[in-house]
Design a protein around this motif. Structure first.
Motif, mmCIF file in Angstrom:
data_model
loop_
_atom_site.group_PDB
_atom_site.id
_atom_site.type_symbol
_atom_site.label_atom_id
_atom_site.label_comp_id
_atom_site.label_asym_id
_atom_site.label_seq_id
_atom_site.Cartn_x
_atom_site.Cartn_y
_atom_site.Cartn_z
ATOM 1 N N GLU A 72 0.832 -1.202 0.000
ATOM 2 C CA GLU A 72 0.000 0.000 0.000
ATOM 3 C C GLU A 72 0.871 1.258 0.000
ATOM 4 O OE1 GLU A 72 -4.149 -1.265 2.207
ATOM 5 O OE2 GLU A 72 -2.326 -1.127 3.434
ATOM 6 N N SER A 75 2.188 1.733 -3.403
ATOM 7 C CA SER A 75 1.155 2.266 -4.284
ATOM 8 C C SER A 75 1.012 3.776 -4.110
ATOM 9 C CB SER A 75 -0.181 1.574 -4.005
ATOM 10 O OG SER A 75 -1.219 2.147 -4.769
ATOM 11 N N GLN A 79 1.553 6.463 -7.065
ATOM 12 C CA GLN A 79 0.524 7.432 -7.429
ATOM 13 C C GLN A 79 1.057 8.859 -7.350
ATOM 14 O OE1 GLN A 79 -3.530 6.796 -5.756
ATOM 15 N NE2 GLN A 79 -2.671 4.915 -4.907
ATOM 16 N N GLU A 82 3.187 9.587 -10.345
ATOM 17 C CA GLU A 82 2.369 9.817 -11.537
ATOM 18 C C GLU A 82 1.761 11.210 -11.547
ATOM 19 O OE1 GLU A 82 -0.308 6.574 -11.154
ATOM 20 O OE2 GLU A 82 1.040 5.116 -12.100
ATOM 21 N N ILE A 292 -6.526 6.609 1.094
ATOM 22 C CA ILE A 292 -6.042 6.006 -0.151
ATOM 23 C C ILE A 292 -6.490 4.553 -0.291
ATOM 24 C CG2 ILE A 292 -4.129 7.599 -0.436
ATOM 25 C CD1 ILE A 292 -3.380 4.119 0.715
ATOM 26 N N ARG A 293 -7.008 3.958 0.780
ATOM 27 C CA ARG A 293 -7.569 2.617 0.658
ATOM 28 C C ARG A 293 -8.941 2.647 -0.013
ATOM 29 N NH1 ARG A 293 -5.531 0.734 6.657
ATOM 30 N NH2 ARG A 293 -3.824 -0.625 5.950
ATOM 31 N N THR A 295 -9.985 5.699 -2.067
ATOM 32 C CA THR A 295 -10.030 6.621 -3.199
ATOM 33 C C THR A 295 -8.613 6.879 -3.698
ATOM 34 O OG1 THR A 295 -11.893 7.711 -2.098
ATOM 35 C CG2 THR A 295 -10.906 8.857 -3.979
ATOM 36 N N PRO A 296 -8.383 6.877 -5.008
ATOM 37 C CA PRO A 296 -7.056 7.202 -5.530
ATOM 38 C C PRO A 296 -6.605 8.596 -5.100
ATOM 39 C CG PRO A 296 -8.430 6.236 -7.241
ATOM 40 C CD PRO A 296 -9.336 6.500 -6.077
ATOM 41 N N LEU A 297 -5.306 8.749 -4.949
ATOM 42 C CA LEU A 297 -4.742 10.013 -4.491
ATOM 43 C C LEU A 297 -5.126 11.164 -5.414
ATOM 44 C CD1 LEU A 297 -2.924 11.306 -2.336
ATOM 45 C CD2 LEU A 297 -0.954 10.767 -3.791
ATOM 46 N N ARG A 298 -5.123 10.931 -6.695
ATOM 47 C CA ARG A 298 -5.482 11.970 -7.660
ATOM 48 C C ARG A 298 -6.884 12.520 -7.381
ATOM 49 N NH1 ARG A 298 -3.686 12.909 -12.859
ATOM 50 N NH2 ARG A 298 -2.503 10.954 -12.779
ATOM 51 N N GLU A 299 -7.839 11.626 -7.122
ATOM 52 C CA GLU A 299 -9.219 12.048 -6.879
ATOM 53 C C GLU A 299 -9.360 12.751 -5.536
ATOM 54 O OE1 GLU A 299 -12.053 8.932 -7.467
ATOM 55 O OE2 GLU A 299 -11.088 8.231 -9.314
#
Length: 496
Positions: A72, A75, A79, A82, A292-293, A295-299
């Motif tokens: 995790e 990940s 993220q 990216e 982050i578990r 929702t993606p970090l970007r969102e």
């Protein structure tokens, strides 16, 4: 708990000051903020710590259940990369306790990102220091005092000073501080070490170690040990003395909190992911804006109202900070502002620059009368008490003369709907620094579970589910102590 780092805001360098962090231009920072991207990310592999610092932000010695797995964490790092992150700041707890720390460092490096690691130094053996140096890790150690009793008090360890000096020795023997700007020392400015600031600064400068001096953020253990906190005038005196001292070393910088020689704009290009996956705007603004578990970090970054407020700081930070001549490149400490006022957009109460700027700093709770257009007898909330990530909390004591009591002395059911709507309006206007009106456009599945009478004290919690342009769909709940009185969904139209 936090490797006796209180609140490691990541600074942006002043031109003449050799900052430990990269010197991002204001243009790059603003481009990053506007694009909802990152330049750095802070992570906590674990909150496990072998020190007990009286100013630690964590506020507890307990390691939370369900800390992130290695996969995790990896990940999160991926993220962040990216999204443009160039650097990963590793916090804690004490990161060197984390059993897979070198594996994590290697993974971060493999993605082309640099590593900055904060450590209390107690576990920094010669071998560990050598491994970190060869991995090109920027290292921030801790030294708060040259006095054994003071360092012991500020670490919760009798061997605190011995550990700190040995850690510095091991780091320098490994190759740190040889004009490579890979070593810094974090020092908390507080009442216990106030008289040592210049001595500590000289010691570090003379050894080519970057001084990383910061003001305590009043949270966690620091709240229980408030005697450590300095006044804004005392902070100013320290900053000005160190600024004058640093000119002897050829560095010229303007004093401003919360970091000596630096400014903190990290909210526009970074965030913190805690050991359990919660995302905070920073350590000081300890409000989860997502996990982050889930929702993606970007969102999370794109959807967080708090993060978006801070990334748009030129239009959102309130006076005096917002009216300061340095507002385009500084906004004090957002963590201190939040902890002392309940408002992440408030002016920094510990910044002395606001003393001559006669704008009052509001502190929650605030009188709702100035936040909503409703007047007596239509005003149905007394105070706005809390503002969070898409959550507003208000309260009221039902007055005997209110017109919303029926013939039996009970509150009419429609009043609960109006309370929720007014809470939403008060919260929005508090954030927007306005007194705009609005309109209740719809009610769905509204339930009243019990009745209230004059004298009852109620708490109203309003949560935004969806917001688009002027429209919001909210879910409101009304409580009397722990009893749920009413709840339901409202559709609100607000003027902008």
């Amino acid at each position: 708990m936090n490797e006796h780092v209180n609140n490691p805001c990541i600074p942006v360098a002043e031109g003449a000051f050799p900052s430990f962090s990269p010197s991002y231009s204001l243009e790059l920072i603003r481009q990053t903020a506007a694009a909802n991207r990152l330049l750095s990310i802070e992570i906590e592999p674990t909150l496990s710590c072998n020190y007990r610092c009286p100013y630690c932000y964590a506020g507890s010695n307990d390691v939370p259940a369900g800390e992130l797995s290695y996969n995790e964490l990896a990940s999160v790092v991926k993220q962040a990369g990216e999204l443009g992150a160039e650097r990963v700041i590793v916090l804690g707890g004490e990161p060197l306790i984390y059993p897979r720390i070198f594996e994590l460092i290697a993974y971060i490096s493999s993605l082309g990102m640099s590593v900055e690691l904060f450590s209390n130094g107690s576990l920094l053996t010669a071998e560990t220091a050598d491994r970190l140096f060869k991995a090109n890790v920027r290292l921030v150690l801790k030294l708060n005092s040259f006095k054994e009793d003071v360092q012991a008090m500020l670490t919760g360890r009798a061997d605190g000073l011995k550990n700190a000096m040995q850690a510095l020795e091991n780091a320098m023997a490994a190759g740190y501080a040889r004009d490579n700007e890979l070593l810094a020392v974090s020092t908390i400015m507080c009442r216990a070490n106030l008289g040592e600031m210049e001595e500590l600064w000289r010691y570090l400068r003379d050894r080519h170690i970057i001084p990383y001096f910061e003001v305590i953020t009043p949270q966690g253990n620091a709240v229980e040990n408030a005697w450590l906190q300095l006044s804004s005038e005392e902070i100013r005196n320290v900053f000005e003395k160190l600024s004058a001292l640093d000119r002897e070393y050829g560095y010229n910088w303007e004093p401003r909190p919360p970091l000596v020689g630096d400014r903190c704009l990290r909210h526009q290009y970074s965030c913190l992911v805690t050991s359990t996956g919660n995302v905070f705007p920073c350590v000081g603004i300890d409000v989860p804006v997502g996990n982050i578990r889930e929702t993606p970090l970007r969102e999370i970054i794109r959807g967080s109202e708090i993060i978006q407020d801070l990334r748009n700081h030129l239009n959102t930070i309130k006076a005096p900070c917002g009216a300061c001549e340095l507002a385009d490149e500084c906004y004090g400490c957002r963590g201190t502002a939040y902890q002392l006022t309940g408002d992440w957009l408030a002016s920094d109460p510990l910044c002395w620059r606001g003393d001559s700027n006669k704008h009052p700093i509001q502190t929650l709770p605030v009188d709702a009368a100035g936040l909503i257009p409703h007047k007596t007898p239509m005003q149905l909330i007394d105070t706005l008490d809390e503002v969070g990530e898409k959550i507003f909390v208000a309260s009221v004591k039902i007055a005997p003369e209110t017109q919303f009591l029926d013939s039996d002395g009970k509150m009419v059911e429609s009043a609960y709907i109006e309370m929720i709507a007014q809470t939403m309006a008060a919260g929005n206007n508090f954030r927007e620094q306005s007194n705009s009106g609005g309109m209740l456009a719809g009610v769905k599945d509204f339930l009243v579970h019990s009745s209230c009478r004059a004298g009852d004290r109620l708490k109203i919690i309003c949560t935004k589910k969806i917001k688009f342009d002027n429209w919001s769909i909210i879910y409101g709940k009304v409580y009397r102590e722990n009893e749920l009185i009413a709840e339901g969904e409202l559709k609100i139209w607000m003027t902008l």
